[in-house]
Design an enzyme around this catalytic site. Structure first.
Site, PDB file in Angstrom:
ATOM      1  N   SER A   3       1.959  -4.065  -6.627  1.00 45.35           N
ATOM      2  CA  SER A   3       0.595  -3.528  -6.737  1.00 45.35           C
ATOM      3  C   SER A   3      -0.478  -4.563  -7.057  1.00 45.35           C
ATOM      4  O   SER A   3      -1.661  -4.256  -6.964  1.00 45.35           O
ATOM      5  CB  SER A   3       0.538  -2.451  -7.810  1.00 45.35           C
ATOM      6  N   LYS A  29      -3.014  -4.960  -4.474  1.00 43.95           N
ATOM      7  CA  LYS A  29      -4.111  -3.999  -4.287  1.00 43.95           C
ATOM      8  C   LYS A  29      -5.463  -4.625  -4.609  1.00 43.95           C
ATOM      9  O   LYS A  29      -6.499  -4.165  -4.125  1.00 43.95           O
ATOM     10  CB  LYS A  29      -3.868  -2.756  -5.155  1.00 43.95           C
TER      11      LYS A  29
HETATM   12  N1  GLU Z   1       4.722  -0.648  -3.399  1.00 46.20           N
HETATM   13  C1  GLU Z   1       4.816   0.066  -4.645  1.00 46.20           C
HETATM   14  C2  GLU Z   1       4.621   1.544  -4.425  1.00 46.20           C
HETATM   15  O1  GLU Z   1       3.832   1.920  -3.604  1.00 46.20           O
HETATM   16  C3  GLU Z   1       3.774  -0.482  -5.554  1.00 46.20           C
HETATM   17  C4  GLU Z   1       3.900   0.091  -6.904  1.00 46.20           C
HETATM   18  C5  GLU Z   1       3.327  -0.771  -7.967  1.00 46.20           C
HETATM   19  O2  GLU Z   1       3.561  -1.978  -8.048  1.00 46.20           O
HETATM   20  O3  GLU Z   1       2.618  -0.178  -8.782  1.00 46.20           O
HETATM   21  O4  GLU Z   1       5.228   2.361  -5.047  1.00 46.20           O
END
Ligand code: GLU
Length: 313
Positions: free
Chosen positions: A70, A73
């Site tokens: 994440s 993001k």
């Molecule tokens: N790719 C993970 C998901 O979508 C990211 C989650 C995270 O790191 O918070 O669940």
């Protein structure tokens, strides 16, 4: 006042802080809902500080790449803001969620508009924006190119095995995307959005590379080493505000209380924080607490913030 430290002093402070939390490494659980993540060694522990003058202090496994999950993001949000500007806020909110990162409950009440861009639903809407006017492949290349630019390191890549593993088990994220699509807040096919999303989560980077790539957020949107303006000053400030309020799932308040710096964590066990005008810090330890944040990583950042006396408050 945020203090600056001489390079040798900084290395000593980092070692002292990390040594003091060594016995927290291995406490908690490695993320296993993405099967490829479950294979990581739970004893790994690394940290990196890079100052706006380019001074670097490293500890432990600071140069070993891991799945940033994440944390990516923040990169996709930055790119999407540069693409569509404030229009993004018609599709995604900017309030802390108080719910788990992959929660669906709030979406129904709030008619398909995710609380913020750092929960999964928000990041899926951001990914949908990035896909506008381009193919999956060019979108992935754009994301990778952006990370090469902010990190100064063209070797950074997607871990295809992690991306595949997440795609095969992405039922929850697919549900979130379908749900938002029913409110017309996803334009592309859910499959295309998931392809790009799972790839950007599967970027592999080390603490040193992560700290380097977040430096632009510590210096008004300008990379202090390359001098490139990555985002406007106002946008950098806003991204930092969102990280402060929403960067650590439903434990964002607790993280702000303990560490007092804006940052973002990922279920790969990495956390990056920004010390405005001074530095960035990245830590990695794969075992997570019940909120999905690295247990030892959070403790290390608390200790580093205390030792360096770095705090924005
Ligand atoms: N790719 C993970 C998901 O979508 C990211 C989650 C995270 O790191 O918070 O669940």
């Amino acid at each position: 006042m945020t203090r600056r430290h001489e390079p040798n002093e900084l290395k000593k402070l980092l070692s002292k802080a990390c040594d003091s939390v060594r016995n927290e490494v291995g406490v908690g659980k490695v993320a296993s809902y993405i099967p490829a993540l479950a294979r990581v060694n739970p004893e790994k522990f690394g940290a990196a500080i890079i100052t706006v003058d380019g001074e670097t202090a490293l500890y432990g496994d600071a140069q070993e790449a891991f799945s940033i999950q994440s944390i990516s993001k923040v990169f996709s949000l930055t790119l999407a803001l540069n693409k569509v500007g404030d229009h993004l806020w018609t599709r995604v909110g900017r309030e802390p969620s108080g719910n788990a990162f992959n929660s669906i409950v709030q979406l129904e009440k709030e008619r398909g508009i995710p609380r913020n861009p750092l929960v999964n639903a928000g990041a899926l809407a951001v990914t949908d924006i990035l896909l506008q006017g381009q193919s999956i492949e060019s979108c992935k290349a754009q994301l990778r190119g952006f990370i090469h630019r902010v990190s100064g390191d063209p070797s950074i890549h997607f871990d295809e095995e992690v991306a595949r593993s997440e795609l095969e088990t992405a039922n929850r994220n697919a549900s979130l995307a379908h749900f938002m699509k029913s409110f017309n807040n996803i334009e592309h096919s859910v499959e295309d959005v998931l392809q790009v999303y799972c790839h950007h989560c599967a970027i592999s980077m080390s603490c040193e590379q992560l700290a380097r790539s977040f430096l632009f957020l510590s210096q008004n949107g300008q990379d202090p080493l390359s001098r490139e303006q990555i985002v406007s000053e106002q946008r950098a400030r806003r991204i930092n505000s969102i990280m402060m309020l929403c960067g650590h799932y439903d434990a964002s308040g607790d993280f702000a209380f303990r560490v007092g710096l804006p940052g973002k964590s990922g279920v790969g066990g990495g956390i990056v924080v920004v010390v405005p005008d001074v530095a960035t810090i990245a830590v990695w330890s794969p075992c997570l607490n019940s909120n999905g944040n690295s247990h030892a990583g959070s403790a290390a950042l608390e200790a580093i913030a205390r030792e360096t006396q770095w705090n924005i408050l």
